[in-house]
Scaffold this active site. Sequence first.
Site, PDB file in Angstrom:
ATOM      1  N   HIS A 268       0.793  -0.868   0.311  1.00  0.00           N
ATOM      2  CA  HIS A 268       0.554   0.747   0.077  1.00  0.00           C
ATOM      3  C   HIS A 268       0.980   0.792  -0.030  1.00  0.00           C
ATOM      4  O   HIS A 268       1.955   1.784   1.021  1.00  0.00           O
ATOM      5  CB  HIS A 268      -0.764  -0.027   1.118  1.00  0.00           C
ATOM      6  CG  HIS A 268      -2.203  -0.988   0.844  1.00  0.00           C
ATOM      7  ND1 HIS A 268      -2.507  -1.757   2.225  1.00  0.00           N
ATOM      8  CD2 HIS A 268      -2.529  -1.494  -0.407  1.00  0.00           C
ATOM      9  CE1 HIS A 268      -3.531  -2.278   1.738  1.00  0.00           C
ATOM     10  NE2 HIS A 268      -3.453  -2.189   0.176  1.00  0.00           N
ATOM     11  N   ALA A 269       0.898   2.391  -1.162  1.00  0.00           N
ATOM     12  CA  ALA A 269       1.907   3.274  -1.171  1.00  0.00           C
ATOM     13  C   ALA A 269       2.266   3.923   0.064  1.00  0.00           C
ATOM     14  O   ALA A 269       3.030   4.568   0.269  1.00  0.00           O
ATOM     15  CB  ALA A 269       1.582   4.143  -2.528  1.00  0.00           C
ATOM     16  N   ARG A 270       0.443   4.145   1.040  1.00  0.00           N
ATOM     17  CA  ARG A 270       0.493   5.455   1.577  1.00  0.00           C
ATOM     18  C   ARG A 270       1.380   5.079   2.730  1.00  0.00           C
ATOM     19  O   ARG A 270       1.949   6.032   4.006  1.00  0.00           O
ATOM     20  CB  ARG A 270      -0.335   6.128   1.990  1.00  0.00           C
ATOM     21  CG  ARG A 270      -1.576   5.303   2.412  1.00  0.00           C
ATOM     22  CD  ARG A 270      -3.086   6.140   1.997  1.00  0.00           C
ATOM     23  NE  ARG A 270      -4.188   4.909   2.858  1.00  0.00           N
ATOM     24  CZ  ARG A 270      -4.973   4.652   2.673  1.00  0.00           C
ATOM     25  NH1 ARG A 270      -6.035   5.725   2.194  1.00  0.00           N
ATOM     26  NH2 ARG A 270      -5.886   4.101   2.994  1.00  0.00           N
ATOM     27  N   GLU A 271       1.753   3.591   3.480  1.00  0.00           N
ATOM     28  CA  GLU A 271       1.731   3.473   4.532  1.00  0.00           C
ATOM     29  C   GLU A 271       3.522   2.922   4.289  1.00  0.00           C
ATOM     30  O   GLU A 271       4.653   2.012   4.032  1.00  0.00           O
ATOM     31  CB  GLU A 271       1.740   2.045   4.556  1.00  0.00           C
ATOM     32  CG  GLU A 271       0.088   1.667   4.532  1.00  0.00           C
ATOM     33  CD  GLU A 271      -0.513   0.332   4.345  1.00  0.00           C
ATOM     34  OE1 GLU A 271       0.113  -0.572   4.123  1.00  0.00           O
ATOM     35  OE2 GLU A 271      -1.795   0.341   4.605  1.00  0.00           O
TER      36      GLU A 271
ATOM     37  N   ARG B  15      -3.567   5.036  -2.511  1.00  0.00           N
ATOM     38  CA  ARG B  15      -3.137   3.496  -1.475  1.00  0.00           C
ATOM     39  C   ARG B  15      -2.546   2.166  -2.378  1.00  0.00           C
ATOM     40  O   ARG B  15      -2.546   1.421  -2.155  1.00  0.00           O
ATOM     41  CB  ARG B  15      -4.504   2.675  -0.846  1.00  0.00           C
ATOM     42  CG  ARG B  15      -4.616   1.417  -0.330  1.00  0.00           C
ATOM     43  CD  ARG B  15      -6.326   1.628  -0.121  1.00  0.00           C
ATOM     44  NE  ARG B  15      -6.489   0.035   0.762  1.00  0.00           N
ATOM     45  CZ  ARG B  15      -6.098  -1.337   1.424  1.00  0.00           C
ATOM     46  NH1 ARG B  15      -5.965  -0.259   2.769  1.00  0.00           N
ATOM     47  NH2 ARG B  15      -7.226  -2.124   2.292  1.00  0.00           N
TER      48      ARG B  15
ATOM     49  N   ASN C 125      -3.608  -5.934  -2.417  1.00  0.00           N
ATOM     50  CA  ASN C 125      -3.738  -6.739  -0.826  1.00  0.00           C
ATOM     51  C   ASN C 125      -5.001  -6.697  -0.738  1.00  0.00           C
ATOM     52  O   ASN C 125      -6.106  -7.963   0.252  1.00  0.00           O
ATOM     53  CB  ASN C 125      -3.962  -6.176   0.150  1.00  0.00           C
ATOM     54  CG  ASN C 125      -3.084  -7.038   1.149  1.00  0.00           C
ATOM     55  OD1 ASN C 125      -2.735  -8.738   0.708  1.00  0.00           O
ATOM     56  ND2 ASN C 125      -3.397  -7.676   2.447  1.00  0.00           N
ATOM     57  N   ARG C 126      -6.020  -6.800  -2.303  1.00  0.00           N
ATOM     58  CA  ARG C 126      -7.809  -7.390  -2.845  1.00  0.00           C
ATOM     59  C   ARG C 126      -7.618  -8.231  -3.576  1.00  0.00           C
ATOM     60  O   ARG C 126      -8.120  -9.245  -3.798  1.00  0.00           O
ATOM     61  CB  ARG C 126      -8.531  -6.223  -2.101  1.00  0.00           C
ATOM     62  CG  ARG C 126      -8.726  -5.135  -0.884  1.00  0.00           C
ATOM     63  CD  ARG C 126      -9.015  -6.720  -0.126  1.00  0.00           C
ATOM     64  NE  ARG C 126      -9.055  -5.403   1.226  1.00  0.00           N
ATOM     65  CZ  ARG C 126      -8.374  -5.449   2.108  1.00  0.00           C
ATOM     66  NH1 ARG C 126      -7.771  -5.706   1.913  1.00  0.00           N
ATOM     67  NH2 ARG C 126      -8.417  -4.256   2.616  1.00  0.00           N
TER      68      ARG C 126
ATOM     69  N   HIS D  95       2.535  -3.738   7.191  1.00  0.00           N
ATOM     70  CA  HIS D  95       1.323  -2.067   5.927  1.00  0.00           C
ATOM     71  C   HIS D  95       2.010  -1.686   7.499  1.00  0.00           C
ATOM     72  O   HIS D  95       2.586  -1.616   8.727  1.00  0.00           O
ATOM     73  CB  HIS D  95       0.368  -3.003   6.183  1.00  0.00           C
ATOM     74  CG  HIS D  95      -0.018  -4.124   5.043  1.00  0.00           C
ATOM     75  ND1 HIS D  95      -0.779  -3.548   4.145  1.00  0.00           N
ATOM     76  CD2 HIS D  95       0.657  -4.673   4.965  1.00  0.00           C
ATOM     77  CE1 HIS D  95      -1.308  -4.466   3.518  1.00  0.00           C
ATOM     78  NE2 HIS D  95      -0.633  -5.647   3.618  1.00  0.00           N
ATOM     79  N   SER D  96       0.834  -0.516   7.388  1.00  0.00           N
ATOM     80  CA  SER D  96       0.663   0.632   8.993  1.00  0.00           C
ATOM     81  C   SER D  96      -0.771   0.827   8.382  1.00  0.00           C
ATOM     82  O   SER D  96      -1.422   0.521   7.479  1.00  0.00           O
ATOM     83  CB  SER D  96       1.978   1.832   8.411  1.00  0.00           C
ATOM     84  OG  SER D  96       1.621   2.189   7.763  1.00  0.00           O
ATOM     85  N   TYR D  97      -1.353   1.438   9.602  1.00  0.00           N
ATOM     86  CA  TYR D  97      -0.771   1.607  11.102  1.00  0.00           C
ATOM     87  C   TYR D  97      -2.211   1.114  11.554  1.00  0.00           C
ATOM     88  O   TYR D  97      -2.740   0.649  11.170  1.00  0.00           O
ATOM     89  CB  TYR D  97      -0.724   3.242  11.086  1.00  0.00           C
ATOM     90  CG  TYR D  97      -2.085   3.888  10.870  1.00  0.00           C
ATOM     91  CD1 TYR D  97      -3.030   3.472  12.379  1.00  0.00           C
ATOM     92  CD2 TYR D  97      -2.319   4.787  10.070  1.00  0.00           C
ATOM     93  CE1 TYR D  97      -4.157   4.482  11.885  1.00  0.00           C
ATOM     94  CE2 TYR D  97      -3.498   5.288   9.887  1.00  0.00           C
ATOM     95  CZ  TYR D  97      -4.445   5.473  10.823  1.00  0.00           C
ATOM     96  OH  TYR D  97      -5.584   5.491  11.341  1.00  0.00           O
TER      97      TYR D  97
ATOM     98  N   TYR E 251     -11.757  -7.346  10.708  1.00  0.00           N
ATOM     99  CA  TYR E 251     -12.577  -7.242   9.672  1.00  0.00           C
ATOM    100  C   TYR E 251     -12.502  -7.962   8.489  1.00  0.00           C
ATOM    101  O   TYR E 251     -11.619  -8.452   8.543  1.00  0.00           O
ATOM    102  CB  TYR E 251     -13.422  -6.368   9.068  1.00  0.00           C
ATOM    103  CG  TYR E 251     -12.219  -4.549   8.569  1.00  0.00           C
ATOM    104  CD1 TYR E 251     -11.153  -5.542   7.357  1.00  0.00           C
ATOM    105  CD2 TYR E 251     -11.825  -3.848   8.733  1.00  0.00           C
ATOM    106  CE1 TYR E 251     -10.250  -4.407   6.553  1.00  0.00           C
ATOM    107  CE2 TYR E 251     -11.037  -3.269   8.013  1.00  0.00           C
ATOM    108  CZ  TYR E 251     -10.705  -2.977   7.496  1.00  0.00           C
ATOM    109  OH  TYR E 251      -8.906  -2.739   6.836  1.00  0.00           O
TER     110      TYR E 251
ATOM    111  N   GLU F 104       0.716  -5.093  11.056  1.00  0.00           N
ATOM    112  CA  GLU F 104       0.687  -3.910  11.217  1.00  0.00           C
ATOM    113  C   GLU F 104       1.617  -2.957  11.722  1.00  0.00           C
ATOM    114  O   GLU F 104       1.572  -3.043  13.041  1.00  0.00           O
ATOM    115  CB  GLU F 104      -1.140  -3.556  11.604  1.00  0.00           C
ATOM    116  CG  GLU F 104      -1.324  -3.876  10.207  1.00  0.00           C
ATOM    117  CD  GLU F 104      -2.137  -3.421   9.106  1.00  0.00           C
ATOM    118  OE1 GLU F 104      -1.930  -1.928   9.165  1.00  0.00           O
ATOM    119  OE2 GLU F 104      -2.630  -3.849   8.245  1.00  0.00           O
TER     120      GLU F 104
END
Length: 386
Positions: free
Chosen positions: A146-149, A204, A221-222, A274-276, A326, A348
């Site tokens: 995920h790009a923003r992490e 993301r 990641n989906r 990943h984060s966060y 979830y 995370e």
Amino acid sequence: EQQPPQQPETKTCTVFDGFFFYIYFSGQVLSITPNTQEQVEILKNVSTQFEVALQVYVMLPNADEIIKMQMRNDSGDPRSGSTFYYRYHTLEDIYDWINRTANDYPDKVKAILVGSSYEKRPLYALKLSLNNRPNKKAMWIDCGIHAREWISPAFCLFFVHYLLSFYNVNTEITQILDNMDFYVLPVMNPDGYKYTWTNSRMWRKNRSPQNGTSCIGVDLNRNFDANWCTTGASPDPCNEIYCGPFPESEPESQAVANFLRSHKESIQIYLSIHSYSQMLIIPFSCTTDEAENHSELYEMVKTAADQIRRYYRNTYTYGAGAQIIYLAPGGSDDWAYNLGIKYSFTFELQDRGRYGFLLPPSHIQGACNEALLAVKTIAMKVMEKP
Ligand code: ARG
Ligand code: ZN
């Protein structure tokens, strides 16, 4: 020269990777806490307007300042000592670092081209192999799906550097590297990562265009073949958790899946960073069923979380994804698990929401050390197995 970032979109509503939803709105990050399942559903579909009364908190009134701070310090000499690992780096700098690392340790490190991104950027994994023992176990770690992490690629760089620096210095690291190879992919989504530096800090997904819409990108990641696109993913290309047109439709997910398929005899541990929200996640996230070796995996993440609490006084939640977050199908961890890699994890990293994706550089060291401790705990446990 780094272009100054364009202002991110004034209004973005995002399903956040945890319990909250947030909005980036005119230079501030707002968080919204849904109170009912109905409100959760509304938030998942919301685009620009809110018709329900929701609790809205101003989380980061100075988000623009923090974004600027994260981009500072990047132009200095990349070799200027250890502070290199406690800053965030542009994609170009990360490619340079990959090159340099492979060149500096020619007998220990190899850069392996595992594929390329939609925009044709190379996907390099570093293989760390300190001896030629037969039948060695191996661990795969990917960062930056995920790009923003941003803390995620920062961890991969830190981790490789740490292993190489402490081999034959620290007993545990030496023992681990004597018995295990590591494959480390520092940036699995280079197009998205680049985009967060140049256009939109909160991006993301990857950057592949989709038929019949101007919306861009698939949530990598989906996109894996694990109850693909069922509840917890979206078939809508404009959604942040868009699953893509079919499993492994994206060059990035396909590259990783192909590599793991062809190395599944040796790779016994899969880890995605990943984060966060500070979580150590085990399968499954794509179903509420328990993994066959659930108690063994649970014991590992519990031990790791206990260690982090003891050494760093920080709290990590742990357990099966579908239980502690979830349902989120199509993830790389569940897919790798079903492929036969029975020690499969998603971490995370920091924080728990104060800065979220905008974790300041001063927190990189702490975040990386905690995650390192968890990786060591898991690697040691798996090494004990016959
Ligand atoms: N925050 C991550 C995501 O939404 C969680 C990943 C956990 N694993 C999973 N297969 N969903 O992608
Ligand atoms: Zn993520």
